[in-house]
Design a protein around this motif. Structure first.
Motif, short mmCIF file in Angstrom:
data_model
loop_
_atom_site.label_atom_id
_atom_site.label_comp_id
_atom_site.label_asym_id
_atom_site.label_seq_id
_atom_site.Cartn_x
_atom_site.Cartn_y
_atom_site.Cartn_z
N GLY A 148 24.43 48.19 25.23
CA GLY A 148 23.81 46.88 25.37
C GLY A 148 24.73 45.81 25.94
N LEU A 149 25.92 46.18 26.41
CA LEU A 149 26.86 45.18 26.93
C LEU A 149 26.36 44.61 28.26
N PRO A 150 26.85 43.41 28.64
CA PRO A 150 26.40 42.80 29.89
C PRO A 150 26.74 43.68 31.09
N ILE A 151 25.84 43.68 32.07
CA ILE A 151 26.09 44.41 33.30
C ILE A 151 27.31 43.80 34.00
N MET A 152 28.13 44.66 34.58
CA MET A 152 29.41 44.24 35.14
C MET A 152 29.22 43.65 36.54
N THR A 153 29.16 42.32 36.63
CA THR A 153 28.92 41.69 37.92
C THR A 153 29.96 40.64 38.31
N CYS A 154 30.73 40.14 37.39
CA CYS A 154 31.60 39.00 37.69
C CYS A 154 33.07 39.37 37.89
N ALA A 155 33.41 40.62 37.74
CA ALA A 155 34.80 41.02 37.97
C ALA A 155 35.10 41.04 39.46
N GLU A 156 36.35 40.77 39.81
CA GLU A 156 36.78 40.81 41.20
C GLU A 156 37.79 41.94 41.40
N GLU A 157 37.92 42.34 42.67
CA GLU A 157 38.64 43.56 42.99
C GLU A 157 40.11 43.53 42.59
N ASP A 158 40.73 42.37 42.63
CA ASP A 158 42.17 42.30 42.36
C ASP A 158 42.48 42.12 40.87
N MET A 159 41.47 42.21 40.02
CA MET A 159 41.69 42.05 38.59
C MET A 159 42.18 43.35 37.97
N SER A 160 42.96 43.23 36.91
CA SER A 160 43.32 44.39 36.10
C SER A 160 42.08 44.85 35.34
N PRO A 161 42.07 46.07 34.81
CA PRO A 161 40.91 46.51 34.03
C PRO A 161 40.56 45.56 32.89
N ARG A 162 41.55 45.09 32.15
CA ARG A 162 41.25 44.17 31.04
C ARG A 162 40.67 42.86 31.57
N GLU A 163 41.22 42.35 32.66
CA GLU A 163 40.70 41.12 33.24
C GLU A 163 39.26 41.31 33.73
N ALA A 164 38.98 42.49 34.30
CA ALA A 164 37.63 42.77 34.79
C ALA A 164 36.63 42.78 33.64
N VAL A 165 37.03 43.38 32.52
CA VAL A 165 36.15 43.41 31.35
C VAL A 165 35.94 41.99 30.82
N ASP A 166 37.02 41.24 30.68
CA ASP A 166 36.91 39.87 30.16
C ASP A 166 36.00 39.02 31.04
N ALA A 167 36.14 39.14 32.36
CA ALA A 167 35.33 38.35 33.27
C ALA A 167 33.85 38.71 33.15
N SER A 168 33.57 39.98 32.99
CA SER A 168 32.17 40.41 32.88
C SER A 168 31.55 39.97 31.56
N LEU A 169 32.32 40.05 30.49
CA LEU A 169 31.80 39.62 29.20
C LEU A 169 31.56 38.12 29.16
N ALA A 170 32.32 37.37 29.97
CA ALA A 170 32.22 35.92 29.97
C ALA A 170 31.00 35.41 30.74
N CYS A 171 30.38 36.26 31.56
CA CYS A 171 29.30 35.75 32.41
C CYS A 171 27.98 36.47 32.18
N GLY A 172 27.87 37.24 31.13
CA GLY A 172 26.61 37.94 30.87
C GLY A 172 26.26 37.91 29.40
N GLU A 173 25.02 38.26 29.12
CA GLU A 173 24.55 38.30 27.75
C GLU A 173 24.25 39.74 27.34
#
Length: 370
Positions: A148-173
């Motif tokens: 049920g986690l938010p779909i991964m849409t807000c991560a950017e290519e140059d992010m680390s895996p942890r940063e990509a997860v954090d960015a996705s969690l911050a912009c979805g419900e």
């Protein structure tokens, strides 16, 4: 992706590639819900090599520059290739989301060793990763795409895996976990992070130590996040560049591996066949986890349903059951599907141009294979 819109488009393509196998052949019935096995292992017919050759004869064309089909199993063996983008039957290609099965296998091995369980929550294993107020999300829900986690849409290519997860969690419900299947790459980014948290070693090290070296998969790689290369020989990903105003194809074989534990690996057809054969025969997992590999969650729903090992289960017309995973990266679409008894195991790899969906062609491959 240079920006979140580009990343979102890549994820949309990846989801579409996964949908290719919701009905592996035209008219296939939807995957059945969790419960007793239905259908037969296979019709016990010989491989239709003429049908496989006929599918390859359609390529190259404006939508696919090349293709490779490899069949193995007790029903027989056959390999064919076509098109200028495929130099050899053992050429490397980017396997996209087939990577997920390597990731899930490592986590099931960790469960076998008592380092975690499928019922352990992300909150327990990595406190602070999920935002406060999230429902508990289990390891099993990650692997089966029922988190049920938010779909991964807000991560950017140059992010680390942890940063990509954090960015996705911050912009979805999120939605409530354990209620429905929703295919989502963030599940396997988190799975990779859990592997590193539990073992204290890198994701790549664990995959190499636990799977690649024991099986002697010398043509399978977990690239470093700064390594955009692909070993020779390799198939060439050739795509139309969106928004360029040109119909010319661009070689995108050199590309970012930032999909990481979700979709960043490189392999070839012989290695993938060896890996899935070993996995299905129980060489990588003890009995309890081997059962989990194929066990479906009660929440499995919709056309695409995934086991606690991340395998997609599909019932074909006539009752044949196949299990496996597809993958996509720019210029690359691939998949591995097999009957559970390994009478037939299909590995395919094609190079789509992105001019049109490659789904119909992949469906014809599957129809010829099974």
């Amino acid at each position: 992706m240079a920006n979140s819109r580009g990343h979102e488009k890549r994820w949309a393509r990846a989801v579409a590639a996964g949908a290719v196998v919701t009905a592996l052949v035209a008219g296939a019935v939807p995957a059945v819900a969790a419960g007793p096995e239905r259908g037969v292992a296979h019709r016990h017919q010989e491989l239709d090599e003429e049908a496989l050759r006929a599918v390859l004869a359609e390529v190259p064309n404006e939508n696919v520059t090349g293709g490779l089909i490899r069949m193995s199993g007790t029903d027989g063996r056959w390999t064919g290739l076509t098109g200028p983008s495929v130099p050899s039957a053992d050429a490397h290609f980017r396997i996209g989301s087939i990577t997920k099965i390597f990731t899930s296998t490592v986590l099931l091995q960790l469960a076998a060793e008592g380092q975690l369980t499928l019922d352990d929550t992300v909150q327990k294993l990595m406190p602070g990763l999920l935002p406060p107020g999230y429902h508990p999300v289990t390891v099993g829900q990650l692997l089966s795409h029922t988190s049920g986690l938010p779909i991964m849409t807000c991560a950017e290519e140059d992010m680390s895996p942890r940063e990509a997860v954090d960015a996705s969690l911050a912009c979805g419900e999120p939605t409530e976990p354990g209620k429905a299947t929703r295919y989502n790459g963030i599940n396997y980014f988190i799975a990779g992070l859990l592997i590193e948290q539990v073992t204290g070693r890198s994701y790549g090290t664990e995959v190499r130590t636990r799977i690649l070296k024991p099986l002697r998969l010398r043509d399978t790689f977990v690239p470093a996040l700064d390594d955009w290369s692909i070993p020779a020989p390799h198939t060439r990903g050739m795509v139309v560049v969106p928004g360029s105003g040109s119909d010319e194809l661009k070689d995108v074989s050199v590309q970012s591996p930032h999909s990481w534990a979700e979709g960043g690996m490189i392999s070839n057809a012989p290695d993938l066949a060896r890996f899935f054969t070993a996995l299905y025969r129980g060489r990588l997992l003890p009995p309890a986890q081997q059962k989990d590999l194929f066990r479906m969650p009660a929440a499995a729903s919709g056309e695409r349903q995934f086991s606690y090992g991340g395998l997609q289960r599909t019932e074909l017309p006539g009752g044949t059951l196949v299990w496996g995973k597809s993958g996509h990266a720019a210029g690359y679409t691939s998949g591995v599907f097999a009957t559970r008894d390994l009478r037939r195991l299909l590995v395919y790899a094609i190079n789509p141009t992105d001019r049109a969906p490659e789904t119909p062609y992949v469906m014809r491959i599957a129809e010829a294979a099974f």
